[in-house]
Design an enzyme around this catalytic site. Sequence first.
Site, PDB file in Angstrom:
ATOM      1  N   ASP A 252     -47.874  -5.243 -44.192  1.00 20.54           N
ATOM      2  CA  ASP A 252     -47.012  -4.697 -43.148  1.00 20.54           C
ATOM      3  C   ASP A 252     -45.626  -5.323 -43.204  1.00 20.54           C
ATOM      4  O   ASP A 252     -45.433  -6.458 -42.763  1.00 20.54           O
ATOM      5  CB  ASP A 252     -47.674  -4.960 -41.787  1.00 20.54           C
ATOM      6  CG  ASP A 252     -46.927  -4.329 -40.642  1.00 20.54           C
ATOM      7  OD1 ASP A 252     -46.480  -3.183 -40.802  1.00 20.54           O
ATOM      8  OD2 ASP A 252     -46.794  -4.979 -39.591  1.00 20.54           O
ATOM      9  N   VAL A 303     -38.911   3.992 -41.902  1.00 23.37           N
ATOM     10  CA  VAL A 303     -37.952   2.889 -41.803  1.00 23.37           C
ATOM     11  C   VAL A 303     -37.024   3.189 -40.628  1.00 23.37           C
ATOM     12  O   VAL A 303     -36.128   4.018 -40.716  1.00 23.37           O
ATOM     13  CB  VAL A 303     -37.140   2.716 -43.103  1.00 23.37           C
ATOM     14  CG1 VAL A 303     -36.056   1.647 -42.911  1.00 23.37           C
ATOM     15  CG2 VAL A 303     -38.059   2.342 -44.262  1.00 23.37           C
ATOM     16  N   GLY A 306     -39.160   4.073 -35.057  1.00 26.28           N
ATOM     17  CA  GLY A 306     -39.888   3.660 -33.864  1.00 26.28           C
ATOM     18  C   GLY A 306     -39.001   3.529 -32.634  1.00 26.28           C
ATOM     19  O   GLY A 306     -37.813   3.208 -32.731  1.00 26.28           O
ATOM     20  N   CYS A 309     -37.484   0.119 -32.398  1.00 21.60           N
ATOM     21  CA  CYS A 309     -36.884  -0.384 -33.636  1.00 21.60           C
ATOM     22  C   CYS A 309     -35.378  -0.132 -33.646  1.00 21.60           C
ATOM     23  O   CYS A 309     -34.920   0.962 -33.312  1.00 21.60           O
ATOM     24  CB  CYS A 309     -37.534   0.296 -34.841  1.00 21.60           C
ATOM     25  SG  CYS A 309     -36.968  -0.355 -36.423  1.00 21.60           S
ATOM     26  N   ASP A 342     -45.523   6.573 -39.924  1.00 14.76           N
ATOM     27  CA  ASP A 342     -45.467   5.458 -38.973  1.00 14.76           C
ATOM     28  C   ASP A 342     -44.149   5.477 -38.206  1.00 14.76           C
ATOM     29  O   ASP A 342     -43.104   5.124 -38.736  1.00 14.76           O
ATOM     30  CB  ASP A 342     -45.625   4.140 -39.744  1.00 14.76           C
ATOM     31  CG  ASP A 342     -45.505   2.924 -38.843  1.00 14.76           C
ATOM     32  OD1 ASP A 342     -45.615   3.083 -37.615  1.00 14.76           O
ATOM     33  OD2 ASP A 342     -45.305   1.811 -39.369  1.00 14.76           O
ATOM     34  N   ASN A 366     -45.875   3.335 -29.439  1.00 15.50           N
ATOM     35  CA  ASN A 366     -45.438   3.648 -28.079  1.00 15.50           C
ATOM     36  C   ASN A 366     -46.464   4.460 -27.301  1.00 15.50           C
ATOM     37  O   ASN A 366     -46.745   4.171 -26.140  1.00 15.50           O
ATOM     38  CB  ASN A 366     -44.105   4.411 -28.159  1.00 15.50           C
ATOM     39  CG  ASN A 366     -43.501   4.700 -26.801  1.00 15.50           C
ATOM     40  OD1 ASN A 366     -44.116   5.341 -25.959  1.00 15.50           O
ATOM     41  ND2 ASN A 366     -42.282   4.232 -26.592  1.00 15.50           N
ATOM     42  N   ARG A 406     -41.908 -10.221 -41.926  1.00 18.48           N
ATOM     43  CA  ARG A 406     -41.895  -8.756 -41.977  1.00 18.48           C
ATOM     44  C   ARG A 406     -40.474  -8.259 -42.211  1.00 18.48           C
ATOM     45  O   ARG A 406     -40.251  -7.220 -42.820  1.00 18.48           O
ATOM     46  CB  ARG A 406     -42.440  -8.179 -40.665  1.00 18.48           C
ATOM     47  CG  ARG A 406     -42.669  -6.678 -40.701  1.00 18.48           C
ATOM     48  CD  ARG A 406     -43.236  -6.177 -39.379  1.00 18.48           C
ATOM     49  NE  ARG A 406     -43.809  -4.852 -39.534  1.00 18.48           N
ATOM     50  CZ  ARG A 406     -43.110  -3.730 -39.468  1.00 18.48           C
ATOM     51  NH1 ARG A 406     -41.806  -3.789 -39.262  1.00 18.48           N
ATOM     52  NH2 ARG A 406     -43.709  -2.558 -39.615  1.00 18.48           N
ATOM     53  N   GLU A 418     -34.364  -6.867 -35.228  1.00 16.34           N
ATOM     54  CA  GLU A 418     -34.303  -5.443 -35.569  1.00 16.34           C
ATOM     55  C   GLU A 418     -35.239  -4.665 -34.649  1.00 16.34           C
ATOM     56  O   GLU A 418     -35.838  -3.666 -35.049  1.00 16.34           O
ATOM     57  CB  GLU A 418     -34.658  -5.222 -37.042  1.00 16.34           C
ATOM     58  CG  GLU A 418     -33.613  -5.779 -37.989  1.00 16.34           C
ATOM     59  CD  GLU A 418     -33.906  -5.504 -39.454  1.00 16.34           C
ATOM     60  OE1 GLU A 418     -34.570  -4.487 -39.744  1.00 16.34           O
ATOM     61  OE2 GLU A 418     -33.481  -6.299 -40.306  1.00 16.34           O
ATOM     62  N   GLU A 472     -34.065  24.671 -25.338  1.00 16.52           N
ATOM     63  CA  GLU A 472     -34.925  25.768 -24.912  1.00 16.52           C
ATOM     64  C   GLU A 472     -36.402  25.405 -25.041  1.00 16.52           C
ATOM     65  O   GLU A 472     -37.244  25.872 -24.270  1.00 16.52           O
ATOM     66  CB  GLU A 472     -34.617  27.005 -25.758  1.00 16.52           C
ATOM     67  CG  GLU A 472     -35.422  28.246 -25.406  1.00 16.52           C
ATOM     68  CD  GLU A 472     -35.123  29.379 -26.362  1.00 16.52           C
ATOM     69  OE1 GLU A 472     -34.537  30.380 -25.930  1.00 16.52           O
ATOM     70  OE2 GLU A 472     -35.476  29.250 -27.561  1.00 16.52           O
ATOM     71  N   HIS A 474     -37.810  22.529 -24.505  1.00 18.61           N
ATOM     72  CA  HIS A 474     -38.243  21.667 -23.406  1.00 18.61           C
ATOM     73  C   HIS A 474     -38.212  22.429 -22.079  1.00 18.61           C
ATOM     74  O   HIS A 474     -37.640  23.515 -21.967  1.00 18.61           O
ATOM     75  CB  HIS A 474     -37.348  20.430 -23.319  1.00 18.61           C
ATOM     76  CG  HIS A 474     -37.768  19.344 -24.254  1.00 18.61           C
ATOM     77  ND1 HIS A 474     -38.749  18.428 -23.951  1.00 18.61           N
ATOM     78  CD2 HIS A 474     -37.350  19.034 -25.506  1.00 18.61           C
ATOM     79  CE1 HIS A 474     -38.911  17.593 -24.961  1.00 18.61           C
ATOM     80  NE2 HIS A 474     -38.071  17.941 -25.925  1.00 18.61           N
TER      81      HIS A 474
END
EC number: 1.1.1.205
Length: 490
Positions: A252, A303, A306, A309, A342, A366, A406, A418, A472, A474
């Site tokens: 990871d 990358v 998230g 992130c 991811d 999340n 990481r 980060e 539109e 949503h």
Amino acid sequence: MVEVEKKIKEGLTFDDVLLVPQYSEVLPHEVDVSTYLTKRIKLNIPIVSAAMDTVTEARLAIALAREGGIGIIHRNLPIKKQAEEVEKVKKSESGMIINPVTVKPDTRVKEALDIMAKYKISGVPVVDEERKLIGILTNRDLRFIKPEDYSKPVSEFMTKENLITAPEGITLDEAEEIFRKYKIEKLPIVDKEGKIKGLITIKDIVKRKKYPNACKDELGRLRVGAAVGTGEETLDRVAALVEAGVDVIVVDTAHGHSKRVLETVEKIKANFPEVDVIAGNVATAEGTKALIEAGADAVKVGVGPGSICTTRIVAGVGVPQLTAIMEAASAAREYDIPIIADGGIRYSGDIVKALAAGASAVMLGNLLAGTEEAPGETIYYQGRAYKVYRGMGSLGAMSSRLSSDRYGQEKMEKFVPEGIEGRVPYKGKLADVVYQLVGGLRSGMGYVGARNIKELQEKAKFVRITWAGYRESHVHDVQITREAPNYWVD
């Protein structure tokens, strides 16, 4: 300037596109949402929990595996503690426990109680030096003990007369009949010499029926993965995790297309060929290919997408997630290796898009961080419950030094984060959240006319949308008076 513009590629993410509805002969409840995490590990739902210290420890991993997915235990833990988390998952339930926890007849009652509390079990077989079964100690045997009994040996309290046992090779259906006939809760499995070889419990029989979709290994144990880094202690960590029974190792890192990560994957595969390895994260076809050729059994893609992130803002690096998935999938397809999307998943519809783009599974942080089973602290703000959620690149997560490698910062005295620390609304039981996510996936597959994930990837047609098209899509021109469990707005 014109020449530069020609060289710049366009990057798209989930909100930039929609799937085009197509002719369908399949209803949502008829679709098959199973997939493969690696070539050897099948998931009954394509959901993997993120290896984050506010998302996945044993409790959430158990809950997710029971629903058909798999949890990845985070690595912001000492080696021994992380291995214990894996062991908790593997021992939480089983078709038959191959190496059951046992005690000796001279074991003190207090020690036996501590063992039972540690593994959350209601009893233990008692064996002699040759592992021959001589009794069984259960909560019923200890129900009326007094404090002065704690120092006494378990041999004074265990059940030793008329022990009900079964031979090797017994099926779970046959075991269920024995439970029903003798009204017992634990069934030791012994060989011809009376040595204990396994243990079947009534709880496992009940759980087998309660969670028919559970993700289990060939021994009937829940599957679980664990994350490792690229530091000097990595092989020691992997060894402890393999000893604990881990099903898959996840290398990871924030930048998987790097020399250190590639070398780590090669070392793990060379020293532990029996365990599958997922490696990441990457965002390009080249990075995917490099990890696969290093020995990765699956590649993790993402990358900077998230919610917690900040890599793309702090470092200026990344690829919008949908484009990253498509590029990685194009490379992985040549090797028949799965990829895992991811990050960036906000709604169940994003899961459908990620799988349609080529991912075999999605990793969620999340969306699961607010569940009851997540290890993040529960806090209250303005009368509402929240759970703490932080990125592994946040100052808080990196300060332990166990996850700082990481982001390649394990030797730095002052970190450049980060990621951020925040909170997400409390969502209740993980099973309820997963039900909504998988339900959305089923609906999406039904609209496309796909009976399984492979068909989804073959049939999928994307249409790019404008900002007006996104708006539109949503809820608009109305005030929500009753919130839905699968939709929210920022």
